[in-house]
Motif scaffolding. Structure first.
Motif, mmCIF file in Angstrom:
data_model
loop_
_atom_site.group_PDB
_atom_site.id
_atom_site.type_symbol
_atom_site.label_atom_id
_atom_site.label_comp_id
_atom_site.label_asym_id
_atom_site.label_seq_id
_atom_site.Cartn_x
_atom_site.Cartn_y
_atom_site.Cartn_z
ATOM 1 N N PHE A 1 -1.641 1.167 11.752
ATOM 2 C CA PHE A 1 -2.145 0.454 10.579
ATOM 3 C C PHE A 1 -1.686 -0.998 10.624
ATOM 4 O O PHE A 1 -0.594 -1.307 11.129
ATOM 5 C CB PHE A 1 -1.607 1.087 9.298
ATOM 6 N N TYR B 1 6.203 -1.642 7.614
ATOM 7 C CA TYR B 1 5.416 -0.424 7.796
ATOM 8 C C TYR B 1 6.311 0.802 7.769
ATOM 9 O O TYR B 1 7.466 0.756 8.195
ATOM 10 C CB TYR B 1 4.680 -0.460 9.143
ATOM 11 N N TRP C 1 0.862 -1.183 0.000
ATOM 12 C CA TRP C 1 0.000 0.000 0.000
ATOM 13 C C TRP C 1 0.899 1.233 0.000
ATOM 14 O O TRP C 1 1.856 1.322 0.776
ATOM 15 C CB TRP C 1 -0.899 0.031 1.232
ATOM 16 N N CYS D 1 -3.038 0.402 -3.988
ATOM 17 C CA CYS D 1 -2.600 -0.967 -3.801
ATOM 18 C C CYS D 1 -1.638 -1.321 -4.932
ATOM 19 O O CYS D 1 -1.826 -0.865 -6.066
ATOM 20 C CB CYS D 1 -3.825 -1.881 -3.834
ATOM 21 N N ILE E 1 -1.490 -4.380 7.910
ATOM 22 C CA ILE E 1 -1.702 -4.988 6.597
ATOM 23 C C ILE E 1 -1.884 -6.483 6.779
ATOM 24 O O ILE E 1 -1.215 -7.112 7.622
ATOM 25 C CB ILE E 1 -0.524 -4.680 5.636
ATOM 26 N N THR F 1 5.720 -8.595 7.264
ATOM 27 C CA THR F 1 5.134 -7.273 7.026
ATOM 28 C C THR F 1 6.134 -6.157 7.262
ATOM 29 O O THR F 1 7.109 -6.307 8.002
ATOM 30 C CB THR F 1 3.913 -7.048 7.930
ATOM 31 N N LEU G 1 -5.902 -3.216 4.433
ATOM 32 C CA LEU G 1 -5.149 -2.267 5.253
ATOM 33 C C LEU G 1 -6.123 -1.725 6.301
ATOM 34 O O LEU G 1 -7.013 -0.946 5.984
ATOM 35 C CB LEU G 1 -4.575 -1.118 4.421
#
Length: 123
Positions: A67, A59, A36, A95, A69, A57, A80
């Motif tokens: 947030f 971030y 994202w 996306c 994902i 993941t 998200l």
């Protein structure tokens, strides 16, 4: 060819939550790295979050802790979850899919993009 369709954007007050969804075409979705990104008016597109096929993941510092994902391979969908939204989160959210499992943070490593969904956070 992979097609990505985002949904779930909208207008929310500061402190609220939204969940974005991205539905992908293609039989190999489970092997894609999904990401994202977002772009605010007058600013460059920036990384938000990514998830590898392994579930690992990533971030950005600005959204870490707020947030999340996730992905649901059976539905070819990545999500998200955005909590504790602030006005600075206002942007068009995109996306993206990477079929080669490259760098998570660089937009250049993603091969396919959705059309984007607007998220607006009011103060």
């Amino acid at each position: 060819q992979v097609q990505l369709v985002e949904s779930g954007g909208g207008l929310v007050q500061a402190g609220g939550s939204l969940r974005l969804s991205c539905a992908a075409s293609g039989r190999a979705f489970s092997s894609y790295k999904m990401g994202w990104f977002r772009q605010a008016p007058g600013k460059e597109r920036e990384f938000v979050a990514a998830i590898r096929w392994t579930g690992l993941t990533y971030y950005s510092d600005s959204v870490k802790g707020r947030f999340t994902i996730s992905r649901e391979n059976a539905k070819n969908t990545v999500y998200l979850q955005m909590n504790s939204l602030i006005p600075e989160d206002t942007a068009v959210y995109y996306c993206a899919a990477d079929t080669d499992d490259g760098d998570a943070y660089s937009s250049k490593d993603y091969d396919y993009w959705g059309q984007g969904t607007q998220v607006t956070v009011s103060s």
